[in-house]
Design a protein around this motif. Sequence first.
Motif, mmCIF file in Angstrom:
data_model
loop_
_atom_site.group_PDB
_atom_site.id
_atom_site.type_symbol
_atom_site.label_atom_id
_atom_site.label_comp_id
_atom_site.label_asym_id
_atom_site.label_seq_id
_atom_site.Cartn_x
_atom_site.Cartn_y
_atom_site.Cartn_z
ATOM 1 N N VAL A 62 0.820 -1.064 0.108
ATOM 2 C CA VAL A 62 0.072 -0.014 -0.093
ATOM 3 C C VAL A 62 0.941 1.298 0.037
ATOM 4 O O VAL A 62 0.342 2.293 0.394
ATOM 5 C CB VAL A 62 -1.025 0.029 1.246
ATOM 6 C CG1 VAL A 62 -2.036 -0.966 1.066
ATOM 7 C CG2 VAL A 62 -0.155 -0.186 2.452
ATOM 8 N N SER A 81 -8.492 -24.499 14.261
ATOM 9 C CA SER A 81 -8.051 -24.450 15.392
ATOM 10 C C SER A 81 -9.111 -23.344 16.333
ATOM 11 O O SER A 81 -9.398 -23.625 17.511
ATOM 12 C CB SER A 81 -6.902 -23.711 15.715
ATOM 13 O OG SER A 81 -6.627 -22.307 15.487
ATOM 14 N N GLY A 125 -2.745 -21.594 14.587
ATOM 15 C CA GLY A 125 -2.834 -21.861 15.975
ATOM 16 C C GLY A 125 -2.481 -23.620 16.006
ATOM 17 O O GLY A 125 -2.824 -23.717 17.116
ATOM 18 N N ILE A 129 -3.714 -22.928 20.295
ATOM 19 C CA ILE A 129 -5.151 -22.228 20.405
ATOM 20 C C ILE A 129 -6.237 -23.076 20.784
ATOM 21 O O ILE A 129 -6.984 -22.698 21.612
ATOM 22 C CB ILE A 129 -5.290 -21.635 19.177
ATOM 23 C CG1 ILE A 129 -4.460 -20.249 19.080
ATOM 24 C CG2 ILE A 129 -6.827 -21.143 18.822
ATOM 25 C CD1 ILE A 129 -4.274 -19.363 17.912
ATOM 26 N N ILE A 162 -12.148 -6.321 8.756
ATOM 27 C CA ILE A 162 -13.139 -7.203 9.310
ATOM 28 C C ILE A 162 -12.604 -8.645 9.896
ATOM 29 O O ILE A 162 -13.222 -9.479 10.062
ATOM 30 C CB ILE A 162 -13.959 -7.649 7.886
ATOM 31 C CG1 ILE A 162 -12.881 -8.421 7.157
ATOM 32 C CG2 ILE A 162 -14.576 -6.724 7.301
ATOM 33 C CD1 ILE A 162 -13.436 -9.148 5.868
ATOM 34 N N ILE A 182 -11.095 -12.995 14.539
ATOM 35 C CA ILE A 182 -10.549 -14.120 15.315
ATOM 36 C C ILE A 182 -9.782 -13.761 16.721
ATOM 37 O O ILE A 182 -10.045 -14.288 17.679
ATOM 38 C CB ILE A 182 -9.680 -15.169 14.592
ATOM 39 C CG1 ILE A 182 -10.797 -15.963 13.519
ATOM 40 C CG2 ILE A 182 -9.001 -16.213 15.498
ATOM 41 C CD1 ILE A 182 -9.939 -16.685 12.433
ATOM 42 N N ILE A 238 -10.920 -13.995 20.591
ATOM 43 C CA ILE A 238 -10.220 -14.885 21.658
ATOM 44 C C ILE A 238 -9.784 -13.847 22.785
ATOM 45 O O ILE A 238 -9.989 -14.331 24.025
ATOM 46 C CB ILE A 238 -8.813 -14.987 21.184
ATOM 47 C CG1 ILE A 238 -9.046 -16.656 20.061
ATOM 48 C CG2 ILE A 238 -7.533 -15.803 22.031
ATOM 49 C CD1 ILE A 238 -8.001 -16.969 19.264
ATOM 50 N N ILE A 247 -16.881 -6.017 14.186
ATOM 51 C CA ILE A 247 -15.858 -5.739 13.293
ATOM 52 C C ILE A 247 -16.277 -4.676 12.390
ATOM 53 O O ILE A 247 -17.485 -4.115 12.449
ATOM 54 C CB ILE A 247 -15.546 -7.097 12.474
ATOM 55 C CG1 ILE A 247 -16.996 -7.421 11.516
ATOM 56 C CG2 ILE A 247 -15.137 -8.063 13.076
ATOM 57 C CD1 ILE A 247 -16.695 -8.564 10.361
ATOM 58 N N THR A 284 -1.976 -3.506 7.479
ATOM 59 C CA THR A 284 -1.135 -2.201 7.866
ATOM 60 C C THR A 284 -1.940 -1.146 7.202
ATOM 61 O O THR A 284 -1.625 -0.054 7.595
ATOM 62 C CB THR A 284 0.060 -2.596 6.886
ATOM 63 O OG1 THR A 284 -0.276 -2.942 5.621
ATOM 64 C CG2 THR A 284 1.111 -3.242 7.511
ATOM 65 N N THR A 285 -2.970 -1.475 6.621
ATOM 66 C CA THR A 285 -3.805 -0.503 6.040
ATOM 67 C C THR A 285 -4.908 0.083 7.027
ATOM 68 O O THR A 285 -5.390 1.303 6.816
ATOM 69 C CB THR A 285 -4.611 -0.700 4.648
ATOM 70 O OG1 THR A 285 -5.261 -2.167 5.040
ATOM 71 C CG2 THR A 285 -3.862 -0.811 3.439
#
Lengths: 269, 224
Positions: A48, A171, A206, B74, B115, B118, B122, B139, B165-166
């Motif tokens: 980006v 996971s 995971g 996990i 979006i 996960i 957690i 989200i 990173t965006t």
Amino acid sequence: MLVIGEKINASNKSVGEAISNKNQEFLENLTREQDAAGADFIDVNAGVGHGTWENPAMAMEWLVDIVQSVTEKPLAIDSDTPSIIEAGLRKYRGDNVMINSVNAEPDRLEPVGRLAAERRASLVALVMGEGGIPPTVDERLDAAESIMVHLTRLGMQEEQIFFDPLVLPVSVDSNQGFVTLKTIEGIKSRYPSAKTVVGLSNISYGLPNRGLVNRAFLVMAASAGLDAAILNPLDARMMSFIRVADMLTGNDPSCKGFIRAHRKGLLVE
Amino acid sequence: MGEDIIAAMKENVIQGRKTEEDEGIDEELTGPGVLELTKEALDKGISPQVIITEGLTAGMQVVGEKFSTKEYFIPDMLASAEAVGAAMDVLKPHLEASNVETKGKFAIATVQGDIHDIGKNIVSILLKGAGYEVHDLGIDVPTEKIVEFVREEKPQYLGLSALLTTTMVVMGNVIKALEESGLRDKVKVLIGGAAVSDEYASEIGADAYCVDGFDAVKVLDAYQ
């Protein structure tokens, strides 16, 4: 199985730095290595805009030029921003090209679908909309349907569309391996000419022994009808499993490809 | 007798056995799971505070250690956290009846444009298990909605998640918007996600960066 080599991606740290620092040689070598390892497409993701690149579209143009100068393999222009995709397509001289990717959101589907129709490009379409990755098969097939309706209206052919059924870590939800496999089957039965493609490695996030999980999942996905995979072609074990999967799904007449790979010493147990 | 129940509860949290039907890490283990043991403990008159601190939280602490040394993965951690979450649901009315406060109100959101859920989920499960009142805003949450929640619901803690990173820059926008609304000093802001770091947290003026859900528990507990 089509192999889309994933290494030229700005989110890989060393590649991101090579793009920032205009380290042409590093990127050329990475392209040649993937080509030699059997990649059918070379994915090109310029990120980006970091470091010396204020303008991400210019970074994409620069990167496409470097990659196409050292390989005859077709490229997959990888960005979620229509203007960056357009820049990559403008620079690319090959006839056969893939765009990676869109989803069901009309704001991206419309402009990128037009570009793909115009250029007769293959288009990777993630079966999700604005709300994130749907957890169920039915919701993913609904997203595929709205993508198919939209893209055929723009003049695209079914066989140009590579649906990504999406992979969530097993996971976190132990049904997710199954959800991806059933989504592949559903897409292939609804749209027999359309293709399917996945990035496999998310399945094993995971977990220990991730490579083992990824390779087994590749074979299962091939059995469900998977046409292409975005992965690291320098992973000799994974590439061996791809050859096995091609053979066991009837896509390697007289097992020639498999035996050729054996004779070249390319197969790793 | 009470001590036996609490010790068994801690062990079953470590084993990730919510009910007596569940398989543990040790597949030989049978008998009541965390949920049955919690009900039994309440019947025997053991206080909810003892159940939480000496049974549930003590067990989760061991799970956290095993996760950080990569002995646990996990799925192990999630099974334990789910067992604790189910026990907390049973304990909730008892805590309310005895006027026991939660450790604080924690709101969490994946910022606008992102979006990924996960990691956020957690963190939510682990903080709930650690005794916090967790509000998951979802989200792709617009900055204005996060600010409004802080203004109306007054959480002491706010967790922001971004994987890309965006979108990590949006976390900085949220902090700026909190400043402009005069709310910044009302809430501790924690950030997390693959792309961010300690340095990034200080760059955008967040209070802390958390590497994972267990780290978030540690950081919040340190504010107590």
